[in-house]
Design an enzyme around this catalytic site. Structure first.
Site, PDB file in Angstrom:
ATOM      1  N   GLU A  16       0.821  -1.217   0.000  1.00 23.50           N
ATOM      2  CA  GLU A  16       0.000   0.000   0.000  1.00 23.50           C
ATOM      3  C   GLU A  16       0.857   1.271   0.000  1.00 23.50           C
ATOM      4  OE1 GLU A  16      -3.085  -0.106   2.981  1.00 23.50           O
ATOM      5  OE2 GLU A  16      -3.939  -1.931   2.171  1.00 23.50           O
TER       6      GLU A  16
ATOM      7  N   GLU B 132      -4.692  -8.857   0.415  1.00 22.17           N
ATOM      8  CA  GLU B 132      -5.370  -8.622   1.702  1.00 22.17           C
ATOM      9  C   GLU B 132      -6.855  -8.449   1.457  1.00 22.17           C
ATOM     10  OE1 GLU B 132      -4.074  -5.322   4.211  1.00 22.17           O
ATOM     11  OE2 GLU B 132      -1.986  -5.924   3.938  1.00 22.17           O
TER      12      GLU B 132
END
Ligand code: BG6
Length: 478
Positions: free
Chosen positions: A172, A372
Site C-alpha cells: 500500500e 489482503e
C-alpha cells in the site's frame, strides 16, 4: 437464512494469510537508532494509539514465530506473506550494514516456513521506513532514500534470494503520505500536497529500480517480483456525467498513480496535466521515466476491503486551502449500504469481481492475487463459546462471499491466482492497534498474548484441504 451454493477453487489457487513485520514482531533485540516511521510515531504521539498498544510488543512474533508457524501448518496455509523491517535489517542505512541478529531471525522464519510447507511471500516495505531517514532526508521525498532502499533490497536478495520465490517492493505505497502529508491526520501533521506527490513518485521509481536490480541478480530461477497496491474500486453516485467525472478523478489521483507505472510502465498523460495545473508536479528526469518504462512488475497483489463511493462536489473547494484531489469529488454515503457494524466499513463483495475485470480489460490481464481482504471486529472476545473459541461466523460469511465473487471472476477470465486473508493472527494496526481484530488466530492480551484458533481457522483449514466452500447464493457477480 440465505440459500447456499457449493463453490470450487482452482487446484493451484494460493490460499494463505498475511501479516507484516512491524505489526507482529515487537522490539526484542531492536537497537538504538532502529526505529521505523511507525515506531517513532508511536513514541511521539501515543495518545492516538488505541488503549496504548502499538509496535513495542505487537504479537511478539519475534519470540513466538515457531509456535505461530505450527498454527499456519495446522491450518494448512499454502502461503504466508509478511515484510522485512528495513529499519531493523540494517544498522547503517547509508552503507547498508546488515544487523546480523535480525537477519538471522528473518532467515530462521523463512526456513521454518519452508520446512512446514508454507511458502513465504516477502515484502520489502510495509511502512517500515527508517525514522532516521525521515528526519535526515525527509523520507520518500528524497531521491537519495530511493537509492538507499535499492541498497537495502540488494542485501536482502543476497541473503534470501536462493529460497524465496515471491517478492514485493511495497505494501500500500499510497497510504503513509496520504494520511500524513495530504490529509494531515497523522503525526507529524504536516500538510504538503507537493510532498505527497513526490513520495508517490519516488515509491513508484523505487519499485522500478528494485526490479531492475532483481533482474540482474542470481536468484531462484522461478523468483518473481511485484508490488502490493490498494486501488479502491470507486463507484460514482449516479450515471450523471459530473458524478462519473468525480470517480474518474479519484481514480487518477489515488489508483492509477501506482497501477499505471507499475504495470504499464508509464503515468497517465492526464495526470501530468492535472499536476501542472495545480502546481504539484513531482520532480523527475527522463532517465528515471525510462527506468520505470523498462522495469514493470511480474504480478501484483491487491488489497481490497470495501468499495469507495464518490459524487461531484456540492460545495466548491475552499480557494484558500492547499490543493487536494477532493477539489474534484466528495465522499458519497450511500443510503442502505450493507455495513460491517464492528468496523464501520461497507461490505460489497462485487468489488472483487469489478477489480478483476478491470485488471483483465485495462491492464493486459496481468497475473494478480488478493493480497489482503478480511473483516475487522471490535470486542471479539464477546463471541467466545464455552470452550473459549471465538465463533466468528460473520468472518466465515465475509470470506465466503468475497471468495465467491473471485471464483466467478476467474470463470469470467480473470487472471487471479490466489487469496491471502488479512490476517493470520490479530495484530497491531496503525493507530487502531488491537482494536479491530482480523486474525484466524486470536491474540489474548489479557493472558500473556496466548494464541487460540478461532472458528474461522478451522473453516479455512477445511476450505484449503477440500478446495471447496459453500457461499450465500443471493448474489451472482457479473
Ligand atoms: C490494511 C493495512 O489496509 O488495513 C494493514 O494494510 C492494516 O496494515 C489493516 O492492519 C486494518 O486496519 P484497521 O485500521 O482496520 O485496524
Amino acid at each position: 437464512m440465505n440459500e447456499t451454493i457449493e463453490m470450487k477453487l482452482p487446484k493451484d489457487f494460493m490460499l494463505g494469510a498475511a501479516l507484516s513485520a512491524w505489526q507482529s514482531e515487537g522490539w526484542t533485540d531492536k537497537k538504538e537508532g532502529q526505529d521505523s516511521f511507525l515506531d517513532k510515531w508511536y513514541k511521539e504521539f501515543k495518545t492516538v494509539w488505541h488503549n496504548g498498544y502499538g509496535p513495542a510488543v505487537a504479537t511478539d512474533f519475534y519470540n513466538r514465530y515457531q509456535e505461530d508457524i505450527q498454527h499456519m501448518k495446522e491450518i494448512g496455509l499454502t502461503h504466508f506473506r509478511t515484510s522485512i523491517n528495513w529499519a531493523r535489517f540494517l544498522t547503517d542505512y547509508e552503507n547498508a550494514v546488515v544487523d546480523e541478529t535480525y537477519a538471522a531471525y528473518i532467515g530462521h522464519v523463512i526456513d521454518e516456513l519452508i520446512a512446514n510447507d508454507v511458502e513465504p511471500m516477502i515484502c520489502l516495505e510495509h511502512y517500515e521506513l527508517p525514522a532516521a531517514l525521515l528526519e535526515q532526508h525527509g523520507g520518500w521525498g528524497s531521491r537519495h532514500v530511493v537509492d538507499l532502499f535499492v541498497k537495502y533490497a540488494e542485501k536482502v536478495f543476497e541473503r534470501y534470494g536462493d529460497r524465496v520465490k515471491h517478492w514485493f517492493t511495497f505494501n500500500e505505497p499510497v497510504v503513509v503520505q496520504t494520511r500524513v502529508y495530504l490529509d494531515a491526520i497523522r503525526w507529524p501533521f504536516e500538510q504538503n500536497t507537493k510532498t505527497w506527490m513526490q513520495w508517490n513518485y519516488h515509491k513508484g521509481l523505487a519499485t522500478a529500480k528494485v526490479i531492475e536490480l532483481f533482474k540482474s541478480m542470481p536468484l531462484r530461477e522461478d523468483a518473481k517480483i511485484g508490488t502490493i497496491l490498494n486501488p479502491e474500486v470507486t463507484y460514482p453516485r449516479s450515471s450523471a456525467s459530473h458524478d462519473q467525472e468525480a470517480a474518474r478523478m479519484y481514480d487518477l489521483f489515488f489508483n492509477r498513480i501506482f497501477l499505471d507505472p507499475a504495470i504499464k510502465g508509464e503515468y497517465p498523460k492526464e495526470l501530468f496535466e492535472l499536476m501542472d495545473k495545480h502546481d504539484i508536479t513531482f520532480d523527475h528526469t527522463e532517465e528515471e521515466l525510462a527506468i520505470i518504462r523498462e522495469n514493470t512488475v511480474d504480478y501484483v497483489g491487491i488489497n481490497l476491503y470495501f468499495p469507495n463511493r464518490v459524487k461531484a462536489r456540492d460545495i466548491a473547494w475552499n480557494p484558500e486551502a492547499p490543493f487536494h484531489p477532493a477539489y474534484y469529488y466528495e465522499k458519497f454515503d450511500m443510503p442502505g449500504k450493507k455495513m460491517n457494524p464492528h468496523r464501520g466499513w461497507e461490505i460489497y463483495p462485487q468489488i472483487m469481481f469489478d477489480m478483476a475485470m478491470r485488471l483483465k480489460e485495462e491492464y493486459g490481464n496481468i497475473e494478480w492475487f488478493i493480497a489482503e481482504n478480511g473483516m475487522g471486529v471490535e470486542n471479539e472476545a464477546r463471541f467466545k463459546n464455552e470452550e473459549g473459541v471465538i465463533q466468528d461466523d460473520y468472518r466465515i460469511e465475509f470470506i465466503s462471499e468475497h471468495l465467491k465473487a473471485l471464483v466467478e471472476a476467474i470463470e469470467a477470465g480473470a487472471n487471479c491466482k490466489g487469496y491471502m486473508l488479512w490476517a493470520f493472527s490479530d495484530n497491531v494496526s496503525p493507530m487502531n492497534a488491537f482494536k479491530n481484530r482480523y486474525g484466524l488466530v486470536e491474540i489474548n492480551l489479557e493472558d500473556n498474548r496466548n494464541r487460540t484458533l478461532k472458528k474461522s481457522a478451522y473453516w479455512y483449514r477445511d476450505v484449503i484441504k477440500s478446495r471447496t466452500f459453500s457461499a450465500p447464493n443471493d448474489e451472482i457477480y457479473k
